[in-house]
Scaffold this active site. Sequence first.
Site, PDB file in Angstrom:
ATOM      1  N   THR A  79       0.841  -1.208   0.000  1.00  0.00           N
ATOM      2  CA  THR A  79       0.000   0.000   0.000  1.00  0.00           C
ATOM      3  C   THR A  79       0.870   1.251   0.000  1.00  0.00           C
ATOM      4  O   THR A  79       1.963   1.243   0.556  1.00  0.00           O
ATOM      5  CB  THR A  79      -0.867  -0.015   1.278  1.00  0.00           C
ATOM      6  OG1 THR A  79      -1.846  -1.015   1.129  1.00  0.00           O
ATOM      7  CG2 THR A  79      -1.537   1.311   1.545  1.00  0.00           C
TER       8      THR A  79
ATOM      9  N   GLY B   5      -0.780  -2.249   6.300  1.00  0.00           N
ATOM     10  CA  GLY B   5      -0.693  -3.470   7.093  1.00  0.00           C
ATOM     11  C   GLY B   5      -1.935  -4.313   6.924  1.00  0.00           C
ATOM     12  O   GLY B   5      -2.686  -4.149   5.963  1.00  0.00           O
TER      13      GLY B   5
HETATM   14  N1  ASP Z   1      -3.799  -2.138   4.488  1.00  0.00           N
HETATM   15  C1  ASP Z   1      -4.044  -2.724   3.209  1.00  0.00           C
HETATM   16  C2  ASP Z   1      -5.323  -3.514   3.264  1.00  0.00           C
HETATM   17  O1  ASP Z   1      -5.562  -4.198   4.242  1.00  0.00           O
HETATM   18  C3  ASP Z   1      -2.970  -3.617   2.732  1.00  0.00           C
HETATM   19  C4  ASP Z   1      -1.610  -2.978   2.670  1.00  0.00           C
HETATM   20  O2  ASP Z   1      -1.270  -2.164   3.510  1.00  0.00           O
HETATM   21  O3  ASP Z   1      -0.868  -3.313   1.729  1.00  0.00           O
HETATM   22  O4  ASP Z   1      -6.047  -3.497   2.297  1.00  0.00           O
END
Ligand code: ASP
Length: 320
Positions: free
Chosen positions: A186, A238
């Site tokens: 992300t 996360g």
């Molecule tokens: N937080 C994002 C999600 O749960 C994933 C990530 O941080 O890559 O969709």
Amino acid sequence: MPLSAQAQAQSAQKPKWTLVIHGGAGIIEKGRVTPEQEKGIAAGLNAALDAGSKVLAGGGSSLDAVQAAVQVLEDDPHFNAGRGAVFTWDGRNELDAAIMDGRNRAAGSVAGITTTRHPVAAARAVMEKSPHVMLSGAGADQFAREQGLEQVENSWFATPERRKQLDKMKANDKLGWFDVDLKYGTVGAVAMDQDGHVAAATSTGGLTGKRWGRIGDAPIIGAGTYADDRACAVSATGAGEFFIREGVTHEICARVRFRGETLQAAAETVMAEVKALGGTGGVILTGPNGEMAWTFNTPGMYRGKASSSGDRLVAFYGEE
Ligand code: ASP
């Protein structure tokens, strides 16, 4: 009344503007990331810092800066946002994004969009051009199209690397919960502009193998994204489910606002609570006084910062 010596020193130290970005947290360790990947990821983070810094140095708003930085990362296939987003169980790319303005807590977000090139631009349009805060799916793409935002085929977001990750997950017969390599790519940005206003933006493809219309924390205001001039601006990355349950970004801002904690202390306390629930990830922050911070409970987090005081850093691993 003349400023006290301490207040003068503080205002002299306070940067005119700040920018902090992330490109995801996870099992990011030396030796796991190839030199070639390291180079590409560093170049992407630097390009995003450049784009956001340019806006801020020119007197532009923190809102424009976070959008500019995130759009660079959305176009960069190294990151799980826009082009290079992870695949859903059905082999598509569904994107989530949010943006928030610390001046008045205006916010916009989109979830599960599939054809808008820059999801963060769609989130901004929701904030500024609609009476709503959150739009989802085909309707959100239709709104973005009606606002004149660039549309692409869903395949535009796809990369062979992400396809391989989905295939690997399916071959391992693992349920599609969390990223096979436990890496969350992300992207996000937080900034303070020369008027002292903060803003936050986050954009993601979510988790590899997600299904049933799963939505993560990134587009949920107060979970993955929050900005409030009375506290700070925060963007998270996360295991989204835990960030939603904890209300991470709002919780951090609340601690800063009501308890007067430093950004670092508030972020560490809240991330410890995420860890106690079983969640991993990290956050980036900046406040209206020019404070910058980050913390993560994973081995690494792709991250970077820049400020008018000459801060400039791109880092991947812990202890950097
Ligand atoms: N937080 C994002 C999600 O749960 C994933 C990530 O941080 O890559 O969709």
